[in-house]
Write an enzyme that holds these catalytic residues in place. Structure first.
Site, short mmCIF file in Angstrom:
data_model
loop_
_atom_site.label_atom_id
_atom_site.label_comp_id
_atom_site.label_asym_id
_atom_site.label_seq_id
_atom_site.Cartn_x
_atom_site.Cartn_y
_atom_site.Cartn_z
N CYS A 1 -67.05 -6.00 -21.39
CA CYS A 1 -66.59 -6.97 -22.37
C CYS A 1 -65.93 -6.28 -23.56
O CYS A 1 -64.83 -5.76 -23.44
CB CYS A 1 -67.74 -7.88 -22.77
N HIS B 1 -71.02 -9.39 -18.20
CA HIS B 1 -72.17 -8.61 -18.66
C HIS B 1 -73.15 -8.34 -17.53
O HIS B 1 -74.15 -9.06 -17.37
CB HIS B 1 -72.89 -9.37 -19.79
N GLU C 1 -75.39 -6.18 -17.36
CA GLU C 1 -76.71 -5.82 -17.90
C GLU C 1 -77.60 -7.04 -18.16
O GLU C 1 -78.82 -6.90 -18.34
CB GLU C 1 -76.54 -5.00 -19.19
#
Length: 200
Positions: free
Chosen positions: A78, A173, A175
């Site tokens: 991002c 994302h 994560e």
């Protein structure tokens, strides 16, 4: 192998947890010295404008350019991908010029337009055939890809996960997802690079 996570701003703690779960040793880095001491680097999501401001009057921008051009493996998500881009729009500005793409900020909408999608347009040789869970938050869009940029995943035809040399970059994302394939892919990139270094 130690992975540094640029901790200027953003969700670096979530990256640390995801990388640790993938079997990597990860720690936050904040200075030129700390960046040069790691064997790989993560540029996390967050607010790209704030990251640029926090890099002012430091040598971090020059250090990032130096180590990445030198071959340091990098995983950018991002806002981190925005920083690496050759060109940035909305608003217009130059990026670090390390990832040969134009990145359009907030292309898919603002915070209220965030979404968890299951991507099916994947490079199956690296990611398999199961849909990939992807968390999009104020996500940018990759456009005008250079000839060396490989697309690994798409959203409605738009590239959202790409690789160019030692750089792996996502507009979403990984994560924040329960799907561990992207951290594992980064781990594999690091391992292959280490094997090549030892063979040389």
């Amino acid at each position: 192998m130690t992975v540094g996570i640029l901790a200027l701003q953003g969700d670096f703690e979530a990256h640390q947890k995801a990388l640790t779960a993938a079997g990597l040793s990860a720690r936050p880095v904040l200075s030129e010295r700390e960046i040069r001491a790691v064997e790989a680097l993560v540029l996390p999501g967050g607010e790209s404008t704030t990251m640029w401001k926090l890099m002012e009057k430091t040598r971090i921008e020059e250090t990032l350019r130096d180590v990445i051009l030198g071959g340091l493996p990098v995983f950018a998500t991002c806002a981190g991908a925005i920083l690496l881009s050759s060109r940035i729009t909305n608003p217009e500005r130059r990026g670090l010029g390390l990832l040969d793409v134009t990145t359009q900020r907030n292309y898919y909408g603002r915070q209220l337009d965030s979404a968890v999608l299951h991507l099916t347009d994947l490079d199956t040789s690296l990611l398999g055939t199961e849909p990939l869970e992807a968390v999009f938050i104020r996500a940018p869009r990759f456009a005008d890809l250079g000839p060396e940029v490989r697309v690994l995943a798409r959203r409605d035809g738009d590239p959202v996960l790409v690789q160019e040399g030692n750089i792996l970059a996502a507009t979403f994302h990984p994560e924040l997802s329960r799907d561990t394939r992207i951290p594992r892919l980064f781990f594999d990139i690091l391992r292959r690079g280490r094997v090549r270094e030892e063979a040389a």
